[in-house]
Design a protein around this motif. Structure first.
Motif, PDB file in Angstrom:
ATOM      1  N   LYS A 169       0.816  -1.214   0.000  1.00 54.75           N
ATOM      2  CA  LYS A 169       0.000   0.000   0.000  1.00 54.75           C
ATOM      3  C   LYS A 169       0.849   1.263   0.000  1.00 54.75           C
ATOM      4  N   GLN A 170       1.916   1.283   0.804  1.00 56.15           N
ATOM      5  CA  GLN A 170       2.761   2.475   0.872  1.00 56.15           C
ATOM      6  C   GLN A 170       3.575   2.646  -0.404  1.00 56.15           C
ATOM      7  N   ASP A 171       4.177   1.557  -0.872  1.00 56.11           N
ATOM      8  CA  ASP A 171       4.991   1.633  -2.092  1.00 56.11           C
ATOM      9  C   ASP A 171       4.133   1.986  -3.308  1.00 56.11           C
ATOM     10  N   GLN A 172       2.879   1.574  -3.280  1.00 51.98           N
ATOM     11  CA  GLN A 172       1.978   1.814  -4.402  1.00 51.98           C
ATOM     12  C   GLN A 172       1.831   3.309  -4.691  1.00 51.98           C
ATOM     13  N   THR A 173       1.962   4.132  -3.667  1.00 51.30           N
ATOM     14  CA  THR A 173       1.875   5.586  -3.848  1.00 51.30           C
ATOM     15  C   THR A 173       2.941   6.073  -4.821  1.00 51.30           C
ATOM     16  N   TYR A 174       4.130   5.517  -4.728  1.00 53.37           N
ATOM     17  CA  TYR A 174       5.239   5.961  -5.562  1.00 53.37           C
ATOM     18  C   TYR A 174       5.128   5.402  -6.978  1.00 53.37           C
ATOM     19  N   PHE A 175       4.620   4.179  -7.104  1.00 51.19           N
ATOM     20  CA  PHE A 175       4.326   3.649  -8.436  1.00 51.19           C
ATOM     21  C   PHE A 175       3.273   4.518  -9.124  1.00 51.19           C
ATOM     22  N   SER A 176       2.257   4.901  -8.375  1.00 46.72           N
ATOM     23  CA  SER A 176       1.182   5.733  -8.936  1.00 46.72           C
ATOM     24  C   SER A 176       1.706   7.099  -9.357  1.00 46.72           C
ATOM     25  N   THR A 177       2.588   7.670  -8.547  1.00 43.88           N
ATOM     26  CA  THR A 177       3.142   8.990  -8.843  1.00 43.88           C
ATOM     27  C   THR A 177       3.924   8.979 -10.155  1.00 43.88           C
ATOM     28  N   VAL A 178       4.786   7.992 -10.320  1.00 46.09           N
ATOM     29  CA  VAL A 178       5.595   7.898 -11.536  1.00 46.09           C
ATOM     30  C   VAL A 178       4.730   7.517 -12.737  1.00 46.09           C
ATOM     31  N   ALA A 179       3.844   6.535 -12.544  1.00 49.41           N
ATOM     32  CA  ALA A 179       2.987   6.076 -13.652  1.00 49.41           C
ATOM     33  C   ALA A 179       2.106   7.206 -14.167  1.00 49.41           C
ATOM     34  N   THR A 180       1.552   7.994 -13.265  1.00 47.19           N
ATOM     35  CA  THR A 180       0.688   9.109 -13.666  1.00 47.19           C
ATOM     36  C   THR A 180       1.472  10.158 -14.433  1.00 47.19           C
ATOM     37  N   SER A 181       2.643  10.497 -13.921  1.00 47.45           N
ATOM     38  CA  SER A 181       3.485  11.505 -14.575  1.00 47.45           C
ATOM     39  C   SER A 181       3.890  11.058 -15.980  1.00 47.45           C
ATOM     40  N   TRP A 182       4.318   9.811 -16.112  1.00 45.25           N
ATOM     41  CA  TRP A 182       4.728   9.305 -17.424  1.00 45.25           C
ATOM     42  C   TRP A 182       3.532   9.197 -18.367  1.00 45.25           C
ATOM     43  N   ASN A 183       2.384   8.822 -17.820  1.00 41.44           N
ATOM     44  CA  ASN A 183       1.199   8.687 -18.667  1.00 41.44           C
ATOM     45  C   ASN A 183       0.720  10.030 -19.207  1.00 41.44           C
ATOM     46  N   VAL A 184       0.967  11.084 -18.475  1.00 43.23           N
ATOM     47  CA  VAL A 184       0.576  12.428 -18.924  1.00 43.23           C
ATOM     48  C   VAL A 184       1.504  12.912 -20.043  1.00 43.23           C
ATOM     49  N   PHE A 185       2.811  12.718 -19.857  1.00 41.25           N
ATOM     50  CA  PHE A 185       3.781  13.288 -20.791  1.00 41.25           C
ATOM     51  C   PHE A 185       4.299  12.308 -21.842  1.00 41.25           C
ATOM     52  N   LEU A 186       4.241  10.994 -21.551  1.00 38.57           N
ATOM     53  CA  LEU A 186       4.760   9.991 -22.485  1.00 38.57           C
ATOM     54  C   LEU A 186       3.753   8.843 -22.634  1.00 38.57           C
ATOM     55  N   PRO A 187       2.528   9.152 -23.029  1.00 35.52           N
ATOM     56  CA  PRO A 187       1.456   8.138 -23.016  1.00 35.52           C
ATOM     57  C   PRO A 187       1.657   6.975 -23.979  1.00 35.52           C
ATOM     58  N   GLN A 188       2.388   7.177 -25.081  1.00 35.97           N
ATOM     59  CA  GLN A 188       2.542   6.128 -26.088  1.00 35.97           C
ATOM     60  C   GLN A 188       3.800   5.287 -25.893  1.00 35.97           C
ATOM     61  N   TYR A 189       4.596   5.634 -24.903  1.00 30.52           N
ATOM     62  CA  TYR A 189       5.861   4.933 -24.657  1.00 30.52           C
ATOM     63  C   TYR A 189       5.574   3.549 -24.072  1.00 30.52           C
ATOM     64  N   GLU A 190       6.292   2.522 -24.560  1.00 26.84           N
ATOM     65  CA  GLU A 190       6.042   1.160 -24.085  1.00 26.84           C
ATOM     66  C   GLU A 190       6.347   1.013 -22.590  1.00 26.84           C
ATOM     67  N   ARG A 191       7.348   1.734 -22.103  1.00 25.31           N
ATOM     68  CA  ARG A 191       7.634   1.682 -20.664  1.00 25.31           C
ATOM     69  C   ARG A 191       6.466   2.270 -19.873  1.00 25.31           C
ATOM     70  N   THR A 192       5.889   3.346 -20.382  1.00 35.12           N
ATOM     71  CA  THR A 192       4.746   3.969 -19.717  1.00 35.12           C
ATOM     72  C   THR A 192       3.569   3.009 -19.660  1.00 35.12           C
ATOM     73  N   LYS A 193       3.260   2.390 -20.782  1.00 32.30           N
ATOM     74  CA  LYS A 193       2.121   1.481 -20.843  1.00 32.30           C
ATOM     75  C   LYS A 193       2.291   0.309 -19.882  1.00 32.30           C
ATOM     76  N   ALA A 194       3.509  -0.250 -19.841  1.00 33.49           N
ATOM     77  CA  ALA A 194       3.770  -1.388 -18.955  1.00 33.49           C
ATOM     78  C   ALA A 194       3.689  -0.971 -17.487  1.00 33.49           C
ATOM     79  N   LEU A 195       4.267   0.187 -17.174  1.00 36.02           N
ATOM     80  CA  LEU A 195       4.241   0.681 -15.795  1.00 36.02           C
ATOM     81  C   LEU A 195       2.821   1.019 -15.356  1.00 36.02           C
ATOM     82  N   TYR A 196       2.071   1.657 -16.243  1.00 32.61           N
ATOM     83  CA  TYR A 196       0.696   2.052 -15.925  1.00 32.61           C
ATOM     84  C   TYR A 196      -0.183   0.819 -15.702  1.00 32.61           C
ATOM     85  N   LYS A 197      -0.004  -0.192 -16.542  1.00 33.55           N
ATOM     86  CA  LYS A 197      -0.786  -1.425 -16.396  1.00 33.55           C
ATOM     87  C   LYS A 197      -0.425  -2.140 -15.101  1.00 33.55           C
TER      88      LYS A 197
END
Length: 356
Positions: A169-197
């Protein structure tokens, strides 16, 4: 007296001068004590590592490697004698490395803050206990979640174990922070898609586990006692859930205002028509905001439907820990909660079992 520069030095300067082009990534520099040894430039892609270029270091330890400039910021490595210098490649097209044989991972890299941050992360995990390292990594992630260093921190390992766990639960906050940021600025990047999923799957899995635990705790707290609901029906008559005690009860929390409400009511009617003659009773608690809409619908239903003035904020929803609509509980003849259901087929099987 003017200092003389040797012809070899002049040629070396000209040869290794950084002249980046729009489509090329250049990694060059000098590694002391490694003359004649082979250095490799590797691309650390999402699922594989690929050698992009290689070269023999000259007598002075100089080298120059090049590859196609990545479309998005990406992670590379400079490998020499089994050791790696991790390189963060973003907008800079030419990286200049200065290091020594035997400690290439500590080499200085000009104009690459992300590379320096990754080096700091690698040093931190070696010299600190895990919690101290995670505290350092958390601050780095929050400082710039869009950076390659923040991404690298999430997947850093110690002794084959990931430091950050997306299901924690605590670590998930940091995954969400990075995933959200990358999804906003790099939505089509394969790393973004994998991290977001990965992050979404982890969040959904945690919620599923939490809901299961809530259900267990709910039953334990109730000690299998009957939890009463008493609310008015569409005619203003007070209706108690306990009037059905001794029967199998399907306790329905829903609303006419829900999406696909008609399909949901149809499924509910199918269950009612199939099992009501065997003793199934349905007690529906409405979360509708529109009282008139609810009253008109309730008149056409063959079971009791009730509603509190506060809709979904009525105490009945809190008593039965209703987090979303619809929510269906099945109570056996003793009034004990058997389970919470979202699948009508599984619910039908459970009803049939309770009625035997």
């Amino acid at each position: 007296m003017m200092k003389r520069i040797s012809l070899i030095s002049v040629i070396t300067i000209l040869l290794f001068a950084c002249k980046p082009s729009a489509d090329k990534l250049i990694v060059q520099g000098k590694i002391d004590g490694a003359a004649g040894e082979k250095v490799y430039l590797e691309h650390l892609a999402l699922n594989q590592t690929t050698i992009c270029d290689s070269a023999l270091l000259n007598e002075e330890g100089n080298f120059r490697l090049k590859t196609k400039m990545p479309e998005y910021q990406d992670i590379y490595a400079l490998r020499l004698n089994g050791k790696r210098l991790i390189l963060a490649v973003d907008s800079v097209r030419c990286l200049t490395v200065s290091g020594a044989s035997g400690s290439i991972e500590n080499s200085a890299v000009e104009a690459s803050q992300a590379t320096a941050d990754i080096q700091a992360l690698r040093r931190s995990i070696k010299i600190n206990d895990i919690e101290s390292h995670k505290d350092y990594a958390r601050k780095l992630i929050i400082k710039n979640p869009l950076s390659l260093a923040a991404y690298y921190a999430l997947f850093q390992q110690q002794n084959g174990q990931f430091v950050f766990n997306p299901y924690d639960k605590q670590d998930q906050t940091y995954f969400s922070t990075v995933a959200t940021s990358w999804n906003v600025f790099l939505p089509q990047y394969e790393r973004t898609k994998a991290l977001y999923k990965l992050t979404l799957d982890a969040i959904n899995q945690r919620r599923k586990v939490e809901n299961t635990e809530v259900m267990r705790q709910f039953i334990a707290d109730a000690e299998n006692a009957f939890l009463e609901i008493e609310l008015p029906d569409e005619n203003g008559n007070m209706q108690k859930l306990s009037q059905y005690k001794g029967n199998v009860i399907l306790l329905d929390f829903s609303a006419i205002e829900m999406e696909q409400s008609a399909a949901y009511i149809f499924e509910l009617k199918e269950l009612y028509n199939k099992y009501s003659k065997r003793g199934l009773r349905v007690y529906s608690v409405s979360g509708d905001r529109n009282r008139l809409l609810w009253e008109n619908s309730a008149e056409n239903l063959p079971w009791i439907t009730v509603r509190g003035e506060n809709g979904v904020f009525d105490s009945a929803f809190q008593t039965y820990n209703v987090q979303s609509l619809p929510t269906l509980y099945l109570l056996n003849k003793q009034g004990n909660v058997i389970g919470r259901y979202s699948d009508f087929k599984a619910l039908g099987n459970a009803i049939d079992k309770c009625l035997r």
